[in-house]
Every structure is written in C-alpha cells, then in structure tokens.
Design an enzyme around this catalytic site. Sequence first.
Site, mmCIF file in Angstrom:
data_model
loop_
_atom_site.group_PDB
_atom_site.id
_atom_site.type_symbol
_atom_site.label_atom_id
_atom_site.label_comp_id
_atom_site.label_asym_id
_atom_site.label_seq_id
_atom_site.Cartn_x
_atom_site.Cartn_y
_atom_site.Cartn_z
ATOM 1 N N CYS A 1 34.504 1.721 33.515
ATOM 2 C CA CYS A 1 35.239 2.492 32.512
ATOM 3 C C CYS A 1 35.198 3.937 31.740
ATOM 4 O O CYS A 1 35.897 4.439 31.117
ATOM 5 C CB CYS A 1 34.754 1.822 31.355
ATOM 6 S SG CYS A 1 35.561 -0.101 30.800
ATOM 7 N N HIS B 1 37.656 4.708 25.373
ATOM 8 C CA HIS B 1 38.113 4.375 25.888
ATOM 9 C C HIS B 1 38.867 2.454 25.397
ATOM 10 O O HIS B 1 37.753 1.890 24.563
ATOM 11 C CB HIS B 1 36.714 3.435 26.909
ATOM 12 C CG HIS B 1 37.278 2.443 27.804
ATOM 13 N ND1 HIS B 1 37.885 2.132 28.953
ATOM 14 C CD2 HIS B 1 36.259 1.816 28.303
ATOM 15 C CE1 HIS B 1 38.034 0.890 29.145
ATOM 16 N NE2 HIS B 1 37.411 0.338 28.979
ATOM 17 N N ASN C 1 42.856 -3.404 29.011
ATOM 18 C CA ASN C 1 42.152 -2.456 29.566
ATOM 19 C C ASN C 1 42.398 -1.999 30.629
ATOM 20 O O ASN C 1 42.171 -3.080 31.475
ATOM 21 C CB ASN C 1 41.348 -3.278 29.037
ATOM 22 C CG ASN C 1 39.569 -2.481 30.065
ATOM 23 O OD1 ASN C 1 39.680 -1.234 30.301
ATOM 24 N ND2 ASN C 1 38.557 -2.897 29.779
HETATM 25 N N1 ACO Z 1 40.872 -17.573 24.941
HETATM 26 C C1 ACO Z 1 40.042 -17.943 23.855
HETATM 27 N N2 ACO Z 1 38.838 -18.690 24.080
HETATM 28 C C2 ACO Z 1 38.452 -17.854 24.867
HETATM 29 C C3 ACO Z 1 38.289 -16.740 25.829
HETATM 30 C C4 ACO Z 1 39.931 -16.753 25.942
HETATM 31 N N3 ACO Z 1 40.591 -16.002 26.514
HETATM 32 N N4 ACO Z 1 37.240 -16.155 26.511
HETATM 33 C C5 ACO Z 1 35.973 -16.905 25.522
HETATM 34 N N5 ACO Z 1 36.483 -17.900 24.258
HETATM 35 C C6 ACO Z 1 36.001 -18.599 23.992
HETATM 36 C C7 ACO Z 1 34.535 -18.711 24.626
HETATM 37 O O1 ACO Z 1 35.263 -19.917 25.370
HETATM 38 C C8 ACO Z 1 33.653 -19.326 23.869
HETATM 39 O O2 ACO Z 1 34.018 -20.287 22.752
HETATM 40 P P1 ACO Z 1 33.073 -21.512 22.320
HETATM 41 O O3 ACO Z 1 32.367 -21.139 21.638
HETATM 42 O O4 ACO Z 1 33.302 -22.916 22.108
HETATM 43 O O5 ACO Z 1 31.278 -21.155 23.265
HETATM 44 C C9 ACO Z 1 34.605 -18.258 22.544
HETATM 45 O O6 ACO Z 1 36.080 -17.878 22.823
HETATM 46 C C10 ACO Z 1 33.785 -17.525 22.022
HETATM 47 O O7 ACO Z 1 33.262 -16.434 23.217
HETATM 48 P P2 ACO Z 1 32.756 -15.269 23.257
HETATM 49 O O8 ACO Z 1 32.829 -14.904 24.767
HETATM 50 O O9 ACO Z 1 31.339 -15.346 23.115
HETATM 51 O O10 ACO Z 1 33.774 -14.527 23.037
HETATM 52 P P3 ACO Z 1 33.525 -12.551 22.118
HETATM 53 O O11 ACO Z 1 34.035 -12.753 20.830
HETATM 54 O O12 ACO Z 1 32.450 -12.078 22.913
HETATM 55 O O13 ACO Z 1 34.797 -11.503 22.900
HETATM 56 C C11 ACO Z 1 35.552 -10.536 24.108
HETATM 57 C C12 ACO Z 1 35.462 -12.108 24.249
HETATM 58 C C13 ACO Z 1 37.320 -10.084 23.721
HETATM 59 C C14 ACO Z 1 35.199 -10.205 26.094
HETATM 60 C C15 ACO Z 1 34.526 -9.443 23.718
HETATM 61 O O14 ACO Z 1 32.918 -10.054 24.271
HETATM 62 C C16 ACO Z 1 34.088 -7.659 24.974
HETATM 63 O O15 ACO Z 1 35.426 -7.482 24.451
HETATM 64 N N6 ACO Z 1 33.493 -7.187 24.808
HETATM 65 C C17 ACO Z 1 32.710 -6.256 25.797
HETATM 66 C C18 ACO Z 1 33.762 -5.660 26.803
HETATM 67 C C19 ACO Z 1 33.787 -4.643 26.529
HETATM 68 O O16 ACO Z 1 33.515 -3.506 26.337
HETATM 69 N N7 ACO Z 1 34.335 -4.364 28.408
HETATM 70 C C20 ACO Z 1 33.267 -3.193 29.154
HETATM 71 C C21 ACO Z 1 34.827 -2.366 29.134
HETATM 72 S S1 ACO Z 1 34.903 -3.210 31.195
HETATM 73 C C22 ACO Z 1 34.731 -1.881 31.924
HETATM 74 O O17 ACO Z 1 33.774 -1.403 32.145
HETATM 75 C C23 ACO Z 1 35.574 -2.596 33.310
#
Ligand code: ACO
Length: 336
Positions: free
Chosen positions: A115, A261, A291
């Site tokens: 990223c 980003h 992304n």
């Molecule tokens: N649809 C529905 N439910 C989902 C999905 C989905 N696509 N994905 C996960 N869930 C569920 C999980 O299973 C979990 O369920 P549970 O509570 O029953 O266990 C719940 O939703 C919460 O899951 P989390 O993973 O904790 O969700 P979070 O609120 O953290 O959101 C996300 C996930 C959007 C990925 C977030 O964590 C995020 O954006 N993180 C940062 C990403 C980032 O900046 N990455 C760096 C850049 S990418 C790179 O460098 C290549």
Amino acid sequence: MKRTVIRGTGKYVPERIVTNQDMAQWMDTSDEWIVQRTGIEQRHWVDEKNPQGTSDLALEAAKIALDRAGWKATDLDLIIFATLSPDINFPGSGCLLQHKLGLETTPALDIRQQCTGFLYGLEIADAYIQSGMAKKILLVGAEVHSTGLDLTNRGRDVTVIFGDGGAAVCLEAVDTDQDVGILANVMHAMGSMAESLMTEAPASRNWPRLDEKMMDEGRHFPVMDGKAIFKLAVRKLPEITMEVMKKAGVALDEIDLFIPHQANMRINQMFAKSMKLPEDKVFHNIQQYGNTTAATIPLALDEAIEQGRIGKSGDVVCFLGLGAGVTWGASLYRFP
Ligand code: ACO
C-alpha cells in the site's frame, strides 16, 4: 537546485464492475456490512473472458500519463513499478511494462511495498532526480488482486476490500530556486508485524513452496489481522503527517488536500477527525474502486486533478498511507 515535479498522470481500471451485491452471491456478506465497515460500494476486477495482467493495466495508465506530459516512452530514463501482484513471479512487471511500451534497454525497477509502494516509489524517484541519475521517470502503481482472492467465507474480510487498477505519474527533474515539487518524504517499516497482513505461499522458506495441503488451508490467499492494522493506521497516519510537515517546514493550514491510501474510508475519516481537518480536505474514491493498493494514491491524484480539487500553481498536497510490511509513509508536494 534539482526538484522533482509531476508532469502528467493517468489511470486505468478494468471495465468489469463487481458490486457488493455480487460479493453477497459468493460469500456471507452484505452491501450494508461492506459499506458500513469500509465505505466501498463497488470495485473493478479483470474479466476471466479477457484476462489482463498487472502490466496491462499499467500500460494503459502509463500511455495517458506520458501523453499528458507530452513525452514519448523513449524519453524515459527509468521506470519504477510498485505492485504486490506482479504478472508473474519474476521477472518484475517493470520489465514487462518496459517491453510493452516499445522500449529496448531503459532500466526498470520493481518495488514490493504494497500500500505504500507509490510513496516509496516517489522517494526513490526523488533521490534519482536529486542525485542527477535520472531526469524523466515513469512511476506506476498497479494491481490485479482479483485472480488471487479467496471467494469463500474464509476470505471475506479481505476479499471484499480489494479492487484491480493502475495509475501512473511522469516525474521530471527541474532546476529551480523555488520551493516546488516534492518537498519532503518520510518512510517507515515495522517487519515485526509482517504476518499481520500477508500472502504466504508460494514461499521459498517452505519445502515445497506450495502443495495441495497448503492450498486446502488457503495459504496462497491474503490474510489480515484487520483490527490490528486498522488501529495502527489510525495512530500512525497523524504521526507521519506531523513528521513530514516538520521535515518540509510546512504548516497544516498550508496543505490544500490530503490524498491518503484508500484502504478503508473509516480509517481516513478518523485521520481527518484526529487532525481536525474539514471533510473536504481529505480525498476519497474508495467507494468506486475499493483498495487498489499501490495504485490508490496515484489513481486518487489523477481524479483530484481532473475534478479541479488540486493542481493550481502553489497548491500543496500530502500523500500518506500505511499497509502490509507493515510500512507507512508520507510525501508533501507543491505544484509548480
Ligand atoms: N461480511 C460480513 N461479515 C464479515 C465480513 C464480510 N465481508 N468480514 C468479516 N466479517 C465478520 C467477522 O467474521 C466478524 O464476525 P464475528 O463478530 O461473528 O466474529 C465481524 O464481521 C467483525 O470482523 P472484523 O474482522 O473484526 O471486522 P472489522 O470491523 O475489523 O472490519 C476490516 C474488517 C474492514 C477488514 C477492517 O479491519 C479494516 O479495514 N482493517 C484495516 C485494513 C487495512 O488498512 N489494510 C492495510 C492496507 S491493505 C495492504 O496493505 C495490502
């Protein structure tokens, strides 16, 4: 003094649009969940019927950027290609792009900073230009994520966020006494968190690099500790902004637009809040593209210029991001 200025930008995304509703047909997810947690409404993915590699997307973006700069490909001294999803394992996509541009021996360099690939690429380009090693550089960020994503429930947290796309900028050395072009760059990395966002296999540390068991376990798909990355981004993005401002001697109110980003709209909204910035000072286009990793910042820059949000002489833009590695960084740029 030599300064690095942007002469042209270009972007390209595949035609196929994948909506959140499409995602919900393949895995347990919903438009509501994706929009609420990430801001993403759709993304562009390459089409199985018309396969395109990362360098193909880069080529289309590069042609536009070169055209806007008024350059021929043969004017280039260097190609820097940022991607985590090269067309093939090796050689790098920079070499493939160089050939597709009709070039014979122009040097081409791939960087694997995910990223922050575009940010690290800017710093490298700036160093080449300031040292006199290059005058005209093509810097590209491009990704084809879609051919390597887990479309089952196991991968739903990662799969819904990634889009395919490419964007390019033409960077030129300018001799000037004015404080224009790239003003400062600051980059960091924290390898202790490498496994919190990675695609492990095929892996040279494994014997064999990839086998059926590993594939059954999904170790050839990206995995992410989303919460840990989210929390780190919210902390590090304001920090890096202060650091780059201090290095350049630029105050917050001198910055006309922040182009972060595009990993998650909530991260960028929290960044705006913690910096006490009005919403319109932070650029978002994650809604349309998801992304696109190394492509997000140049793609957003291209759109911000097209929309007239930035680009007038004297305008200052701050590029910033955090992602896999973990790596993070920021650059400040003043339009000449
Ligand atoms: N649809 C529905 N439910 C989902 C999905 C989905 N696509 N994905 C996960 N869930 C569920 C999980 O299973 C979990 O369920 P549970 O509570 O029953 O266990 C719940 O939703 C919460 O899951 P989390 O993973 O904790 O969700 P979070 O609120 O953290 O959101 C996300 C996930 C959007 C990925 C977030 O964590 C995020 O954006 N993180 C940062 C990403 C980032 O900046 N990455 C760096 C850049 S990418 C790179 O460098 C290549």
